[in-house]
Design a protein around this motif. Structure first.
Motif, short mmCIF file in Angstrom:
data_model
loop_
_atom_site.label_atom_id
_atom_site.label_comp_id
_atom_site.label_asym_id
_atom_site.label_seq_id
_atom_site.Cartn_x
_atom_site.Cartn_y
_atom_site.Cartn_z
N LEU A 89 94.14 60.50 20.22
CA LEU A 89 94.86 59.99 18.54
C LEU A 89 95.13 58.29 18.47
O LEU A 89 95.31 57.85 18.01
N SER A 90 96.33 57.91 19.51
CA SER A 90 96.29 57.04 19.66
C SER A 90 95.74 55.69 19.96
O SER A 90 95.60 54.39 18.71
N GLU A 91 94.77 55.72 20.35
CA GLU A 91 93.70 54.49 19.83
C GLU A 91 92.34 54.93 18.78
O GLU A 91 92.23 54.23 17.69
N ILE A 92 92.76 56.38 18.13
CA ILE A 92 91.67 56.80 16.68
C ILE A 92 92.88 55.69 15.59
O ILE A 92 92.55 55.29 14.51
N ARG A 93 94.53 56.36 15.86
CA ARG A 93 94.76 55.77 14.94
C ARG A 93 94.25 54.33 15.04
O ARG A 93 94.83 53.26 13.67
N GLU A 94 94.76 53.20 16.01
CA GLU A 94 94.92 51.73 15.32
C GLU A 94 93.72 51.63 15.28
O GLU A 94 93.91 50.58 14.56
N ALA A 95 92.43 52.02 15.15
CA ALA A 95 91.47 51.95 14.54
C ALA A 95 91.34 52.12 13.44
O ALA A 95 90.77 51.09 12.30
N MET A 96 92.38 53.19 12.86
CA MET A 96 92.30 53.40 11.54
C MET A 96 92.81 52.36 11.32
O MET A 96 92.98 52.09 9.10
N GLY A 99 91.91 49.61 9.72
CA GLY A 99 90.81 49.17 8.86
C GLY A 99 89.69 50.41 8.18
O GLY A 99 88.57 49.95 7.93
N ALA A 100 89.30 51.16 10.16
CA ALA A 100 87.97 51.81 10.64
C ALA A 100 88.36 52.47 9.20
O ALA A 100 88.80 53.32 8.72
N GLN A 101 86.87 52.80 9.03
CA GLN A 101 87.11 54.12 7.49
C GLN A 101 87.07 55.06 8.02
O GLN A 101 86.98 56.65 7.28
N ASP A 102 86.09 55.60 8.93
CA ASP A 102 85.88 56.86 10.25
C ASP A 102 85.40 56.81 11.39
O ASP A 102 85.67 55.80 11.84
N TYR A 103 85.25 58.38 12.12
CA TYR A 103 85.05 57.49 13.63
C TYR A 103 84.49 58.87 14.22
O TYR A 103 83.94 60.25 13.55
N VAL A 104 82.98 58.52 14.64
CA VAL A 104 82.79 60.32 15.11
C VAL A 104 82.40 59.83 16.73
O VAL A 104 82.60 58.58 17.52
N LEU A 105 82.56 61.00 17.60
CA LEU A 105 82.80 61.16 18.35
C LEU A 105 81.64 61.43 19.47
O LEU A 105 80.82 61.84 18.98
N LYS A 106 80.56 60.84 20.42
CA LYS A 106 79.69 60.37 21.21
C LYS A 106 79.21 61.80 21.85
O LYS A 106 77.71 62.13 21.35
#
Length: 536
Positions: A89-96, A99-106
């Motif tokens: 979650l820490s990496e996802i929060r940093e991406a958001m 300015g990242a709009q969304d994320y998808v797990l592989k």
């Protein structure tokens, strides 16, 4: 739409490319590492980034986040979508946060999950481009870009607009008719932070004074006869936008005093209201007349002039910027459905032609050519036929003709000056619907002077539009027609004919009201006509 895939694994890039193949009009770009990705961004300017958080086998690698940091640091707002196997979650929060709009797990990657997100980004991209194009169109139509011309005079106008656009101070726009005063006002509005608010233009010469007051200030229900409901005035409707008072010199004197208070106090009171309303709009004024001359004649308030004249923008006439004529000609021609071309002689003909109507007249001529010209190539014969200067009536010659016709009338009419004065007063009041202030402006005199002259002729107030019963000189009796025997009675409209005696006093001086044109003096009257002098 350009999409950049950044992933160190070839299989991951191939999977994403296969999914994106279902989309139309998409160009897919690939990058392996940080430096490679930044080179593609600089070279191709992608519309969407598909980033993996980790770009190497090192578990501490966060190359995808670093790419996002560098893209944002360069000033780009390129949207990004994180496609990664990292689920912390820490990496996802940093991406958001970057300015990242969304994320998808592989592990969950599939077309049903990825494609709707990309389609949503494409729609937002299209809307953003549409907004940019509309903004550019507005700037070309109403902003400083709409003020065509590279002459020194137009450069000075654009420079003043850029300097004072954000201010809330009043601006007085001066220039000849058709030179583009309203476009300058719109440019001031569009270049300011008020451009999202209304822009309202009020023509002060289009309506009588009473209607203009109600239109500008508004009124409450029951404020006057016919006020059946509350009406918001233009000052209130403008909100925090801009209100342009066009032809400000034609505003009635009593309304000028009220406007002065509004500009000074930034508050106004609608007709019949108990409380005042704060003025949030910016006030602009425009005129084509010499206000200093109007002030010296007592027809415009000097204090209002200085209150409006905080900043003056002089819009040059086309004669003062004749070097801009070719640029204006080509710009107006480019707006037509057909592509007009001009010979060198035709352009020289247009440059020599006077343009009393300024830019508005030039635009009208171009539109007429676009509608009526037989060929797309415009030459001098076509201009001679369609763009020839229309003859303007010589006012002096027309006045001379009327004066000669008046002097040729029979002497038995008495004072011809009083005959013509009465006719002018009557027609002016009738054409203005009984509005004395509007009639005075139409004639070019003060309202009190009009009332004094009318009273001297009729002995009563000027008639309203509902009881305009006085016959005009054109409706008078034919020459040589004998007056009826009842001529001794006072006419219904209260006027007496030349030479008629006052009842009960045979020696009284005759009333000096003028006789209708063509009316014959009674043979029994031998009194001399009234003295011919100007009572003004």
């Amino acid at each position: 739409m350009k999409i950049l895939i950044v992933d160190d694994q070839r299989s991951g890039r191939r999977t994403l490319r296969q999914i994106l193949a279902a989309l139309d009009e998409v160009e897919v770009l690939e990058a392996v590492g940080l430096d490679d990705a930044m080179a593609v961004v600089e070279r191709s300017a992608p519309d969407l980034l598909l980033l993996d958080v980790r770009l190497s086998d090192d578990p501490r690698d966060r190359g995808g986040l670093e790419i996002l940091r560098r893209v944002r640091a360069s000033g780009r707002s390129t949207p990004a979508l994180m496609v990664t196997s990292v689920s912390e979650l820490s990496e996802i929060r940093e991406a958001m946060r970057l300015g990242a709009q969304d994320y998808v797990l592989k592990d969950e990657l599939c077309p049903e999950m990825l494609l709707p997100i990309i389609e949503g980004q494409r729609e937002r991209l299209l809307l953003k481009g549409e907004v940019v194009r509309l903004r550019e169109r507005v700037d070309r139509t109403f902003g400083t870009k709409a003020l065509l011309g590279s002459s020194a005079g137009m450069e000075r106008v654009r420079r003043i607009i850029e300097r004072v656009a954000e201010s809330s101070k009043t601006v007085l726009i001066r220039g000849e008719t058709g030179s583009g005063k309203e476009m300058v006002a719109r440019a001031l509005h569009e270049m300011s932070s008020r451009r999202g608010e209304p822009f309202i233009a009020v023509n002060c010469s289009a309506l009588p004074g009473t209607l203009i007051e109600s239109l500008i200030f508004g009124h409450e229900r029951g404020a006057f006869t016919g006020a059946e409901k509350r009406m918001r005035g233009q000052l209130e409707l403008a909100g925090a936008g801009t209100i342009l008072l066009d032809e400000i010199a034609e505003m009635p004197g009593e309304l000028q005093a009220k406007l002065l208070r509004v500009v000074e106090d930034r508050r106004f009171r609608p007709l019949g209201a108990e409380s005042e309303i704060p003025l949030r709009a910016r006030v602009l004024a425009a005129t084509h007349v010499d206000l200093e001359k109007r002030i010296s004649e007592g027809r415009f308030r000097e204090d209002l002039f200085y209150r409006l004249n905080v900043v003056t923008v002089h819009v040059p006439s086309l004669a003062e910027r004749d070097a801009d004529l070719i640029e204006l000609l080509l710009a107006f021609s480019a707006e037509l459905p057909r592509k007009l071309r001009y010979t060198d002689d035709a352009i020289a003909w247009l440059v020599r032609r006077p343009w009393p109507g300024n830019v508005r007249e030039l635009r009208n001529v171009v539109e007429r050519l676009g509608l009526l010209a037989d060929d797309d190539l415009i030459d001098v014969p076509t201009l001679e036929e369609l763009a020839r200067e229309r003859p303007v009536v010589d006012a002096t010659a027309e006045i001379d003709r009327l004066a000669r016709a008046l002097l040729a009338l029979p002497e038995r009419l008495g004072s011809k000056l009083r005959v013509i004065e009465r006719a002018v007063l009557h027609h002016a009041i009738e054409s203005c619907g009984g509005n004395k202030a509007a009639a005075a402006r139409l004639i070019g005199v003060d309202r009190k002077m009009l009332e004094r002259r009318w009273d001297r002729h009729t002995g009563e107030e000027p008639p309203s539009s509902r009881r305009m019963s006085m016959p005009t000189p054109m409706a008078a009796r034919h020459l040589g027609e004998e007056p009826p025997s009842s001529r001794r009675h006072t006419p219904a409209n209260g006027t007496r004919h030349l030479g008629e005696e006052l009842p009960g006093n045979r020696n009284h001086t005759p009333v000096s009201s003028p006789r209708y044109v063509g009316e014959e003096a009674p043979s029994t009257r031998r009194q001399a006509p009234p003295p011919d002098h100007d009572d003004a």
